[in-house]
Design a protein around this motif. Structure first.
Motif, PDB file in Angstrom:
ATOM      1  N   ASP A   3     -12.041  22.968  36.615  1.00  0.00           N
ATOM      2  CA  ASP A   3     -11.557  22.222  37.769  1.00  0.00           C
ATOM      3  C   ASP A   3     -10.054  21.997  37.750  1.00  0.00           C
ATOM      4  O   ASP A   3      -9.462  21.687  38.766  1.00  0.00           O
ATOM      5  N   ALA A   4      -9.406  22.151  36.586  1.00  0.00           N
ATOM      6  CA  ALA A   4      -7.952  22.008  36.530  1.00  0.00           C
ATOM      7  C   ALA A   4      -7.277  23.126  37.325  1.00  0.00           C
ATOM      8  O   ALA A   4      -6.109  23.022  37.671  1.00  0.00           O
ATOM      9  N   ARG A   5      -8.003  24.173  37.653  1.00  0.00           N
ATOM     10  CA  ARG A   5      -7.481  25.282  38.452  1.00  0.00           C
ATOM     11  C   ARG A   5      -8.130  25.292  39.834  1.00  0.00           C
ATOM     12  O   ARG A   5      -8.145  26.304  40.513  1.00  0.00           O
ATOM     13  N   THR A   6      -8.661  24.161  40.234  1.00  0.00           N
ATOM     14  CA  THR A   6      -9.329  24.024  41.527  1.00  0.00           C
ATOM     15  C   THR A   6      -8.445  23.236  42.482  1.00  0.00           C
ATOM     16  O   THR A   6      -7.823  22.251  42.094  1.00  0.00           O
ATOM     17  N   VAL A   7      -8.416  23.679  43.740  1.00  0.00           N
ATOM     18  CA  VAL A   7      -7.713  22.947  44.796  1.00  0.00           C
ATOM     19  C   VAL A   7      -8.737  22.626  45.872  1.00  0.00           C
ATOM     20  O   VAL A   7      -9.433  23.514  46.371  1.00  0.00           O
ATOM     21  N   ILE A   8      -8.829  21.345  46.209  1.00  0.00           N
ATOM     22  CA  ILE A   8      -9.730  20.871  47.262  1.00  0.00           C
ATOM     23  C   ILE A   8      -8.894  20.569  48.504  1.00  0.00           C
ATOM     24  O   ILE A   8      -7.978  19.746  48.456  1.00  0.00           O
ATOM     25  N   LEU A   9      -9.204  21.226  49.612  1.00  0.00           N
ATOM     26  CA  LEU A   9      -8.623  20.891  50.913  1.00  0.00           C
ATOM     27  C   LEU A   9      -9.713  20.130  51.666  1.00  0.00           C
ATOM     28  O   LEU A   9     -10.802  20.664  51.898  1.00  0.00           O
ATOM     29  N   HIS A  10      -9.429  18.879  52.022  1.00  0.00           N
ATOM     30  CA  HIS A  10     -10.440  17.992  52.585  1.00  0.00           C
ATOM     31  C   HIS A  10     -10.177  17.755  54.071  1.00  0.00           C
ATOM     32  O   HIS A  10      -9.133  17.235  54.449  1.00  0.00           O
ATOM     33  N   ALA A  11     -11.130  18.127  54.898  1.00  0.00           N
ATOM     34  CA  ALA A  11     -11.067  17.881  56.340  1.00  0.00           C
ATOM     35  C   ALA A  11     -12.152  16.874  56.696  1.00  0.00           C
ATOM     36  O   ALA A  11     -13.333  17.122  56.434  1.00  0.00           O
ATOM     37  N   SER A  12     -11.740  15.733  57.273  1.00  0.00           N
ATOM     38  CA  SER A  12     -12.739  14.718  57.592  1.00  0.00           C
ATOM     39  C   SER A  12     -12.540  14.044  58.945  1.00  0.00           C
ATOM     40  O   SER A  12     -13.451  13.389  59.435  1.00  0.00           O
ATOM     41  N   GLN A  13     -11.392  14.183  59.551  1.00  0.00           N
ATOM     42  CA  GLN A  13     -11.089  13.414  60.754  1.00  0.00           C
ATOM     43  C   GLN A  13     -11.345  14.161  62.060  1.00  0.00           C
ATOM     44  O   GLN A  13     -12.133  13.723  62.882  1.00  0.00           O
ATOM     45  N   ASN A  14     -10.659  15.255  62.255  1.00  0.00           N
ATOM     46  CA  ASN A  14     -10.632  15.951  63.533  1.00  0.00           C
ATOM     47  C   ASN A  14     -11.354  17.287  63.410  1.00  0.00           C
ATOM     48  O   ASN A  14     -11.111  18.024  62.458  1.00  0.00           O
ATOM     49  N   PRO A  15     -12.216  17.642  64.349  1.00  0.00           N
ATOM     50  CA  PRO A  15     -12.885  18.943  64.285  1.00  0.00           C
ATOM     51  C   PRO A  15     -11.909  20.126  64.177  1.00  0.00           C
ATOM     52  O   PRO A  15     -12.214  21.118  63.529  1.00  0.00           O
ATOM     53  N   HIS A  16     -10.711  19.999  64.768  1.00  0.00           N
ATOM     54  CA  HIS A  16      -9.723  21.085  64.697  1.00  0.00           C
ATOM     55  C   HIS A  16      -9.151  21.239  63.289  1.00  0.00           C
ATOM     56  O   HIS A  16      -8.587  22.274  62.957  1.00  0.00           O
ATOM     57  N   ASP A  17      -9.288  20.198  62.463  1.00  0.00           N
ATOM     58  CA  ASP A  17      -8.778  20.259  61.102  1.00  0.00           C
ATOM     59  C   ASP A  17      -9.507  21.303  60.253  1.00  0.00           C
ATOM     60  O   ASP A  17      -8.971  21.792  59.271  1.00  0.00           O
ATOM     61  N   VAL A  18     -10.723  21.643  60.641  1.00  0.00           N
ATOM     62  CA  VAL A  18     -11.476  22.651  59.885  1.00  0.00           C
ATOM     63  C   VAL A  18     -10.751  23.991  59.938  1.00  0.00           C
ATOM     64  O   VAL A  18     -10.550  24.636  58.906  1.00  0.00           O
ATOM     65  N   THR A  19     -10.350  24.400  61.117  1.00  0.00           N
ATOM     66  CA  THR A  19      -9.620  25.669  61.253  1.00  0.00           C
ATOM     67  C   THR A  19      -8.308  25.615  60.482  1.00  0.00           C
ATOM     68  O   THR A  19      -7.955  26.572  59.785  1.00  0.00           O
ATOM     69  N   ARG A  20      -7.594  24.497  60.575  1.00  0.00           N
ATOM     70  CA  ARG A  20      -6.343  24.341  59.818  1.00  0.00           C
ATOM     71  C   ARG A  20      -6.594  24.440  58.320  1.00  0.00           C
ATOM     72  O   ARG A  20      -5.858  25.106  57.589  1.00  0.00           O
TER      73      ARG A  20
END
Length: 107
Positions: A3-20
């Motif tokens: 996990d030290a080489r893992t990057v989490i991109l978290h989308a939780s607010q806006n449906p358009h954030d998923v594409t971003r």
């Protein structure tokens, strides 16, 4: 992968954030293919995965949807785009990854 080489991109607010988040993950993976890049989606952003034309998981990136949130929307894994996985709970998954050393980025 460690996990030290893992990057989490978290989308939780806006449906358009998923594409971003998916686009950012794709670019990050291209620049650093050695990283385990994950997009975790919960909350209102889940609607972005359930919408028509939602992004699928790009090669080298794991896109994961919160099963709790899907259930609240009356949806399950069958409603998700190709290659999108589920996790039992987004927050628990994120915290466990961070405790193991993952990098967290909120989108």
């Amino acid at each position: 992968m460690n996990d030290a080489r893992t990057v989490i991109l978290h989308a939780s607010q806006n449906p358009h954030d998923v594409t971003r988040a998916v686009n950012s993950a794709r670019h990050l993976h291209a620049a650093h293919p050695e990283l385990d890049v994950r997009v975790i989606v919960n909350g209102s952003a889940l609607d972005g995965l359930l919408a028509s034309g939602a992004p699928s998981a790009p090669d080298g990136v794991r896109v994961q949807a919160c099963a709790v949130g899907l259930g609240k929307r009356g949806a399950d894994a069958d409603a998700l785009p190709r290659g999108v996985e589920t996790v039992p709970g987004a927050i628990t998954t994120i915290v466990e990854a961070e405790l193991a050393g993952a990098v967290y980025v909120r989108i």
